[in-house]
Design a protein around this motif. Structure first.
Motif, PDB file in Angstrom:
ATOM      1  N   ALA A 270       0.816  -1.208   0.000  1.00  0.00           N
ATOM      2  CA  ALA A 270       0.000   0.000   0.000  1.00  0.00           C
ATOM      3  C   ALA A 270       0.855   1.266   0.000  1.00  0.00           C
ATOM      4  N   PHE A 271       1.931   1.274   0.777  1.00  0.00           N
ATOM      5  CA  PHE A 271       2.834   2.428   0.821  1.00  0.00           C
ATOM      6  C   PHE A 271       4.164   1.980   1.395  1.00  0.00           C
ATOM      7  N   GLN A 272       5.181   2.803   1.210  1.00  0.00           N
ATOM      8  CA  GLN A 272       6.519   2.474   1.702  1.00  0.00           C
ATOM      9  C   GLN A 272       7.050   3.615   2.564  1.00  0.00           C
ATOM     10  N   LEU A 273       7.614   3.240   3.702  1.00  0.00           N
ATOM     11  CA  LEU A 273       8.152   4.212   4.644  1.00  0.00           C
ATOM     12  C   LEU A 273       9.610   3.909   4.926  1.00  0.00           C
ATOM     13  N   ASP A 274      10.300   4.899   5.506  1.00  0.00           N
ATOM     14  CA  ASP A 274      11.657   4.635   5.956  1.00  0.00           C
ATOM     15  C   ASP A 274      11.589   3.861   7.269  1.00  0.00           C
ATOM     16  N   ALA A 275      12.738   3.424   7.760  1.00  0.00           N
ATOM     17  CA  ALA A 275      12.772   2.564   8.952  1.00  0.00           C
ATOM     18  C   ALA A 275      12.144   3.234  10.169  1.00  0.00           C
ATOM     19  N   THR A 276      12.425   4.532  10.354  1.00  0.00           N
ATOM     20  CA  THR A 276      11.853   5.259  11.494  1.00  0.00           C
ATOM     21  C   THR A 276      10.336   5.305  11.402  1.00  0.00           C
ATOM     22  N   GLY A 277       9.826   5.531  10.195  1.00  0.00           N
ATOM     23  CA  GLY A 277       8.380   5.579  10.003  1.00  0.00           C
ATOM     24  C   GLY A 277       7.711   4.265  10.329  1.00  0.00           C
ATOM     25  N   TRP A 278       8.300   3.150   9.855  1.00  0.00           N
ATOM     26  CA  TRP A 278       7.716   1.834  10.152  1.00  0.00           C
ATOM     27  C   TRP A 278       7.752   1.557  11.648  1.00  0.00           C
ATOM     28  N   ASN A 279       8.835   1.927  12.309  1.00  0.00           N
ATOM     29  CA  ASN A 279       8.933   1.693  13.753  1.00  0.00           C
ATOM     30  C   ASN A 279       7.841   2.449  14.511  1.00  0.00           C
ATOM     31  N   LYS A 280       7.662   3.729  14.171  1.00  0.00           N
ATOM     32  CA  LYS A 280       6.652   4.541  14.858  1.00  0.00           C
ATOM     33  C   LYS A 280       5.247   4.026  14.564  1.00  0.00           C
ATOM     34  N   LEU A 281       4.993   3.700  13.302  1.00  0.00           N
ATOM     35  CA  LEU A 281       3.655   3.245  12.923  1.00  0.00           C
ATOM     36  C   LEU A 281       3.339   1.886  13.547  1.00  0.00           C
ATOM     37  N   THR A 282       4.332   1.010  13.593  1.00  0.00           N
ATOM     38  CA  THR A 282       4.136  -0.300  14.213  1.00  0.00           C
ATOM     39  C   THR A 282       3.821  -0.166  15.698  1.00  0.00           C
ATOM     40  N   LEU A 283       4.543   0.713  16.383  1.00  0.00           N
ATOM     41  CA  LEU A 283       4.296   0.938  17.808  1.00  0.00           C
ATOM     42  C   LEU A 283       2.880   1.455  18.028  1.00  0.00           C
ATOM     43  N   ARG A 284       2.476   2.419  17.227  1.00  0.00           N
ATOM     44  CA  ARG A 284       1.148   3.012  17.399  1.00  0.00           C
ATOM     45  C   ARG A 284       0.036   2.003  17.131  1.00  0.00           C
ATOM     46  N   TRP A 285       0.193   1.206  16.055  1.00  0.00           N
ATOM     47  CA  TRP A 285      -0.837   0.220  15.756  1.00  0.00           C
ATOM     48  C   TRP A 285      -0.858  -0.898  16.797  1.00  0.00           C
ATOM     49  N   GLY A 286       0.304  -1.278  17.291  1.00  0.00           N
ATOM     50  CA  GLY A 286       0.356  -2.289  18.339  1.00  0.00           C
ATOM     51  C   GLY A 286      -0.408  -1.852  19.576  1.00  0.00           C
ATOM     52  N   LEU A 287      -0.179  -0.618  20.002  1.00  0.00           N
ATOM     53  CA  LEU A 287      -0.881  -0.086  21.168  1.00  0.00           C
ATOM     54  C   LEU A 287      -2.373   0.094  20.880  1.00  0.00           C
ATOM     55  N   PHE A 288      -2.693   0.483  19.653  1.00  0.00           N
ATOM     56  CA  PHE A 288      -4.101   0.678  19.287  1.00  0.00           C
ATOM     57  C   PHE A 288      -4.857  -0.647  19.321  1.00  0.00           C
ATOM     58  N   PHE A 289      -4.240  -1.708  18.825  1.00  0.00           N
ATOM     59  CA  PHE A 289      -4.895  -3.021  18.871  1.00  0.00           C
ATOM     60  C   PHE A 289      -5.157  -3.456  20.313  1.00  0.00           C
ATOM     61  N   LEU A 290      -4.213  -3.201  21.202  1.00  0.00           N
ATOM     62  CA  LEU A 290      -4.420  -3.550  22.607  1.00  0.00           C
ATOM     63  C   LEU A 290      -5.531  -2.701  23.211  1.00  0.00           C
ATOM     64  N   PHE A 291      -5.615  -1.438  22.805  1.00  0.00           N
ATOM     65  CA  PHE A 291      -6.703  -0.562  23.254  1.00  0.00           C
ATOM     66  C   PHE A 291      -8.051  -1.114  22.824  1.00  0.00           C
ATOM     67  N   LEU A 292      -8.146  -1.570  21.560  1.00  0.00           N
ATOM     68  CA  LEU A 292      -9.399  -2.149  21.073  1.00  0.00           C
ATOM     69  C   LEU A 292      -9.761  -3.413  21.844  1.00  0.00           C
ATOM     70  N   ALA A 293      -8.758  -4.200  22.195  1.00  0.00           N
ATOM     71  CA  ALA A 293      -9.014  -5.420  22.965  1.00  0.00           C
ATOM     72  C   ALA A 293      -9.622  -5.089  24.319  1.00  0.00           C
ATOM     73  N   VAL A 294      -9.036  -4.116  25.001  1.00  0.00           N
ATOM     74  CA  VAL A 294      -9.553  -3.701  26.318  1.00  0.00           C
ATOM     75  C   VAL A 294     -10.949  -3.104  26.176  1.00  0.00           C
ATOM     76  N   LEU A 295     -11.146  -2.292  25.146  1.00  0.00           N
ATOM     77  CA  LEU A 295     -12.446  -1.657  24.925  1.00  0.00           C
ATOM     78  C   LEU A 295     -13.535  -2.699  24.685  1.00  0.00           C
ATOM     79  N   ASN A 296     -13.220  -3.729  23.912  1.00  0.00           N
ATOM     80  CA  ASN A 296     -14.198  -4.787  23.677  1.00  0.00           C
ATOM     81  C   ASN A 296     -14.574  -5.496  24.975  1.00  0.00           C
ATOM     82  N   GLU A 297     -13.583  -5.759  25.818  1.00  0.00           N
ATOM     83  CA  GLU A 297     -13.860  -6.404  27.097  1.00  0.00           C
ATOM     84  C   GLU A 297     -14.786  -5.558  27.963  1.00  0.00           C
ATOM     85  N   VAL A 298     -14.540  -4.251  27.981  1.00  0.00           N
ATOM     86  CA  VAL A 298     -15.371  -3.349  28.786  1.00  0.00           C
ATOM     87  C   VAL A 298     -16.815  -3.356  28.295  1.00  0.00           C
ATOM     88  N   VAL A 299     -16.986  -3.309  26.974  1.00  0.00           N
ATOM     89  CA  VAL A 299     -18.336  -3.206  26.411  1.00  0.00           C
ATOM     90  C   VAL A 299     -19.132  -4.496  26.603  1.00  0.00           C
TER      91      VAL A 299
END
Length: 212
Positions: free
Chosen positions: A141-170
């Motif tokens: 879909a798109f290509q990023l430099d190494a720093t970009g992939w690292n930041k995006l991976t961290l953010r999506w990783g944390l976001f997925f965990l947020f969704l997991a917790v949110l589903n449990e709460v609901v």
């Protein structure tokens, strides 16, 4: 890292059609929502569905069928099976089958928790070992430099965990109908807004694809 450089050096595959991708992902969720909302009407039209159980179990069975149909359509229309929808589809089939077989709503309600936790742990675990695994998923879909992939991976990783917790709460604190509504009309908009919020980072760290 070698993983990052490999993903960046690969020529980009054919671009994914965002509208098609959204339709294939949203379609099964809409089937799930409307089947749960109109389960009684469906059983009048198709009495055989009563063998699955109540409205949620009927919705689960149709959700499973729609998920398989979506994966098949994705394979036919794009020539490949995207990794994340494929993993999600396998979990849908396993937990959906358990819910219907045992007539226990807990399995299908915990499915989003399991999927999002799995994705979050895999992405963050990959970073621990120096691999930005998101690059292997979204390189077409798109290509990023190494720093970009690292930041995006961290953010999506944390976001997925947020969704997991949110589903449990609901699902643990609200009715089944409220959870189904949230699953379709809450999770998708939240994910869409989060994705949009990452566009500045993606644009900042995008790299031009090579012509070699």
């Amino acid at each position: 890292m070698s993983g990052n450089s490999d993903s960046q050096s690969q020529p980009a595959e054919h671009k994914e059609n965002p509208a098609l991708k959204l339709a294939l992902e949203l379609g099964p969720l809409l089937v799930f929502f409307f089947a749960n909302s109109y389960g009684d009407r469906l059983t009048k039209l198709l009495p055989a569905l009563t063998s699955l159980g109540g409205p949620l179990f009927i919705a689960t069975g149709l959700f499973m069928a729609a998920t398989v149909a979506s994966l098949i359509a994705s394979k036919i229309l794009t020539g490949k099976l995207p990794l994340m929808p494929m993993v999600s589809g396998v979990i849908v089939l396993v937990f959906g089958a358990l819910s219907i077989w045992l007539q226990d709503e807990v399995f299908i309600k915990m499915k989003p928790t399991i999927i999002n936790s799995l994705f979050g742990v895999v992405l963050l675990g990959g970073m621990f070992f120096g691999k930005s695994l998101l690059g292997y998923v979204f390189n077409s879909a798109f290509q990023l430099d190494a720093t970009g992939w690292n930041k995006l991976t961290l953010r999506w990783g944390l976001f997925f965990l947020f969704l997991a917790v949110l589903n449990e709460v609901v699902w643990r604190n609200f009715s089944t109908d409220a959870w189904v509504t949230f699953k379709v009309w809450g999770t998708m908009p939240i994910t869409f807004l989060f994705t949009l919020s990452q566009m500045p980072l993606i644009m900042k760290h995008s790299i031009e694809t090579g012509t070699e």
